[in-house]
Design an enzyme around this catalytic site. Structure first.
Site, PDB file in Angstrom:
ATOM      1  N   GLU A   1     -53.644   0.212  13.578  1.00 57.46           N
ATOM      2  CA  GLU A   1     -54.668   1.174  13.148  1.00 57.46           C
ATOM      3  C   GLU A   1     -55.732   1.314  14.233  1.00 57.46           C
ATOM      4  O   GLU A   1     -56.932   1.257  13.941  1.00 57.46           O
ATOM      5  CB  GLU A   1     -55.285   0.732  11.814  1.00 57.46           C
ATOM      6  CG  GLU A   1     -54.314   0.799  10.666  1.00 57.46           C
ATOM      7  CD  GLU A   1     -54.961   0.446   9.328  1.00 57.46           C
ATOM      8  OE1 GLU A   1     -56.051  -0.143   9.312  1.00 57.46           O
ATOM      9  OE2 GLU A   1     -54.361   0.771   8.292  1.00 57.46           O
TER      10      GLU A   1
ATOM     11  N   GLU B   1     -48.318   1.782   5.241  1.00 60.04           N
ATOM     12  CA  GLU B   1     -49.012   0.842   4.358  1.00 60.04           C
ATOM     13  C   GLU B   1     -49.317   1.577   3.068  1.00 60.04           C
ATOM     14  O   GLU B   1     -50.364   2.226   2.947  1.00 60.04           O
ATOM     15  CB  GLU B   1     -50.325   0.336   4.985  1.00 60.04           C
ATOM     16  CG  GLU B   1     -50.145  -0.662   6.106  1.00 60.04           C
ATOM     17  CD  GLU B   1     -51.453  -1.316   6.543  1.00 60.04           C
ATOM     18  OE1 GLU B   1     -52.511  -1.037   5.945  1.00 60.04           O
ATOM     19  OE2 GLU B   1     -51.409  -2.117   7.499  1.00 60.04           O
TER      20      GLU B   1
END
Ligand SMILES: *[C@@H]1O[C@H](CO)[C@@H](O)[C@H](O)[C@H]1NC(C)=O
Ligand SMILES: *[C@@H]1O[C@H](CO)[C@@H](O)[C@H](O)[C@H]1NC(C)=O
Ligand SMILES: *[C@@H]1O[C@H](CO)[C@@H](O)[C@H](O)[C@H]1NC(C)=O
Ligand SMILES: *[C@@H]1O[C@H](CO)[C@@H](O)[C@H](O)[C@H]1NC(C)=O
Ligand SMILES: *[C@@H]1O[C@H](CO)[C@@H](O)[C@H](O)[C@H]1NC(C)=O
Length: 636
Positions: free
Chosen positions: A191, A271
């Site tokens: 991320e 995710e």
């Protein structure tokens, strides 16, 4: 569509970044046995259309002997892949120490996954977030290079990254899909688009290092929050761009963000949140099963590939839990990483697990495996504890890794202490006002004693930075500082622990005696002579207590209830179960893996920093108590 985006990018960012915004495209060489069919927006596995529904399970959050059990339960639910982060700080705890065996045997974990018929999505970091201390980065980086710029192309940081990747990736190379192994995807950073540095050279350097070992034998990918602002700084040329989002997200617009950077190829949510993380001093976070299944099906209907975060959370044993926050905010996470996932912290199936199984059966070929049932738990009952010694007593000082004199208060990192507690002691300056005022910034929490008597607490979380000292006649001040976990997310990476700018009435405190206590594992403390003890508030410093308890028959998993105790750490047979803090909550019980117990006599040790109830007892019970809960994603 893509050209349009390129034009927008040109107007907004430098030409340098433009290069970076090329997604993985049709010219990328195919990965052996696993590839992207851009025309039909799908993966191909051995030439056939394929999608994965994977589950996150981090090997470092559960004892090795349970790895196969959890993986089999994941496969039985219908998942066809497992995703794991790799925790750098576990594998390189010291600059010259590497761990790849026992609980750190990542290669064995990957082999078991393959034996259990699961493909693997590998997330090697170097930064992983994961609600772990310093996001998996080793704190000694800060000791060796105090001004290191982690998560950027700083050559001093990249030198260590290169060595870590060399150590890790040479080990996992035989397990890449192209070498006959289970690993189909390897993530670059984590991320990165949420990190303000937005360093293109860093992403490219990581890609180039990983490519050296992975070649075209697994697919490289990135994942970011499902907004173009995140993707902008997260994607890297040559890696497939994917997104993350949870049950309350708008699936269309979330995948829409991915499509702006990855116009063709399979949709991927890397995710998809089954539950959520929990901090101290908030309710235990839950996501409703109905909402979870509804959004899951919406994604499956779009032929998306999905990784469930978490399928099985496990535990932040020891001091491995991290914290969220930044410049002016600090919220540490609890010890349990149950996450309200389909499998509980102890690996038992929940209603969410069975609902997941039933949903997946509508979309995927299911394995011929029987569905799991909850494992029996040990109800070992009440154990009486005996006080042993005070942490500040001279005999307990041998638990300190280092004792030394410092003109100015050193940080934990300068003391080469990754975590634990540090006791800072010095003389009070003369000529104080009545009352005198102590002021200091602490990371993260400090108990303050004057002439061996507790006078108050400083807290980073509560922004408590000053204390009135009712006893300006005292000679000596002791400040016991606890690290509650290095930040694992946000703009701040260098999260120094210790006490900063400590002053009394504006006069700087200097000339410290400093004792650093790692407290990571405790060997039996039975040979201490017993110190006098009073229950209640531990005004003369933390107390160490111990108990023996008997386990009849084969040891089972159990939960240690810390109800009515204050704040501390508990150890069973030397294993650190993690921090407890039931007063703040929500977590009340600590998970005790049966594998750490033995038939016969076992030892419990508790270091209680603050408060010992009148009845010196704890309870090993058969059910967890994670405290009050909050449904953050409700049924629609
Ligand atoms: C979801 O997002 C799409 C695209 O932005 C929009 O058209 C749609 O109305 C949104 N749905 C809901 C329920 O908000
Ligand atoms: C999903 O894949 C199937 C089979 O390839 C195809 O018929 C269908 O159109 C796809 N659905 C979407 C939404 O792409
Ligand atoms: C499923 O497994 C059971 C037990 O191992 C076996 O008896 C049965 O034949 C298997 N069924 C199929 C369809 O393979
Ligand atoms: C610091 O340590 C020295 C040596 O053990 C001791 O004499 C002194 O009293 C200590 N000072 C404080 C403030 O504890
Ligand atoms: C207690 O035992 C440990 C380990 O055997 C030893 O190192 C230590 O010196 C002993 N302490 C005392 C006070 O006897």
């Amino acid at each position: 569509m893509w050209k349009l985006i390129l034009l927008v990018v040109v107007t907004l960012t430098s030409a340098m970044e433009l290069v970076d915004h090329t997604p993985l495209n049709n010219t990328t060489p195919h990965v052996y046995g696993f590839e992207i069919d851009y025309e039909n927006n799908q993966f191909l596995l051995d030439g056939k259309p394929f999608r994965y529904v994977s589950g996150s399970f981090h090997y470092f959050r559960t004892p090795k002997v349970y790895w196969r059990d959890r993986l089999r339960k994941m496969r039985a639910a219908g998942l066809n892949a497992v995703s794991t982060y790799v925790e750098w700080s576990l594998h390189q705890p010291r600059p010259n120490v590497w761990r790849w065996d026992g609980e750190a045997d990542i290669v064995e974990f990957l082999r078991i996954a393959q034996e259990e018929d699961l493909l693997v999505l590998l997330r090697p970091g170097p930064y992983i977030c994961a609600e772990r201390d310093l996001g998996g980065l080793p704190p000694w980086l800060m000791t060796l290079v105090p001004d290191i710029k982690m998560r950027t192309n700083d050559a001093r940081y990249m030198g260590y990254v290169e060595v870590y990747f060399q150590q890790l990736l040479t080990r996992v190379e035989p397990l890449l899909r192209g070498n006959g192994g289970p690993i189909i995807m390897v993530q670059i950073e984590n991320e990165y688009g949420s990190f303000p540095a937005c360093d293109v050279k860093y992403r490219e350097a990581l890609r180039d290092i990983i490519t050296r070992y992975v070649g075209n034998k697994a697919l490289l990918y990135t994942t970011d929050g499902s907004g173009t602002s995140y993707l902008r700084c997260g994607v890297v040329a040559g890696a497939y761009a994917t997104v993350d989002f949870g049950a309350s997200a708008n699936v269309t617009s979330s995948f829409g963000a991915m499509r702006k950077y990855q116009p063709n190829g399979p949709l991927v949510n890397s995710e998809y949140y089954t539950g959520w993380l929990t901090h101290w001093d908030e309710a235990f976070q839950r996501v409703s099963t109905a909402a979870f299944i509804k959004t899951l099906k919406a994604m499956l209907n779009l032929n998306a590939s999905i990784n469930l975060y978490m399928m099985y959370g496990g535990t932040n044993f020891g001091f491995t839990a991290g914290a969220n926050g930044g410049e002016n905010q600090y919220t540490p996470q609890i010890t349990s990483y149950d996450y309200d996932a389909p499998l509980t912290e102890a690996g038992d199936p929940t209603d969410k697990y069975f609902a997941l199984h039933d949903a997946l059966a509508e979309y995927l070929p299911m394995p011929n495996l029987s569905l799991p049932t909850a494992a029996p738990k040990g109800n070992y009952g009440v154990v009486g504890l005996q006080p042993v010694t005070r942490l500040f007593d001279s005999q307990a000082r041998r638990l300190a890794a280092k004792v030394g004199f410092h003109k100015t208060a050193p940080t934990f990192e300068q003391l080469d202490l990754p975590t634990g507690v540090v006791l800072y002691e010095t003389e009070l300056p003369a000529g104080l006002k009545d009352p005198a005022v102590l002021s200091a910034d602490v990371a993260d929490r400090a108990l303050v004693y004057l002439d061996d008597y507790l006078v108050g607490t400083l807290s980073r979380t509560l922004k408590l930075k000053a204390l009135s000292l009712q006893n300006p006649y005292a000679k000596r001040i002791q400040i016991l500082v606890e690290s509650q976990g290095h930040l694992n997310f946000g703009s701040v990476v260098q999260d120094w622990k210790g006490i900063f700018n400590a002053k009394v009435d504006g006069k700087p405190l200097k000339n410290w005696n400093v004792s650093s206590f790692p407290l990571d594992n405790l060997q039996p403390v039975g040979n201490f002579s017993v110190t006098s003890f009073t229950s209640g508030n531990q005004v003369n410093g933390p107390f160490i207590l111990r108990a023996s308890f008997k386990v009849e028959g084969p040891p089972l998993d159990t939960y240690l209830s810390t109800k009515e105790w204050g704040k501390g750490v508990a150890y069973v047979n030397g294993h650190n179960l993690g921090r407890y803090w039931p007063k703040t909550g929500p977590q009340v019980t600590l998970y005790v893996p049966g594998t750490w117990l033995k038939t016969g006599i076992n030892e419990l040790i508790v270091i209680e920093y603050e408060y010992v109830p009148a009845e010196l007892r704890m309870v090993f019970q058969g059910v967890p108590n994670l405290g009050r809960s909050h449904m953050r994603v409700k049924n629609d």
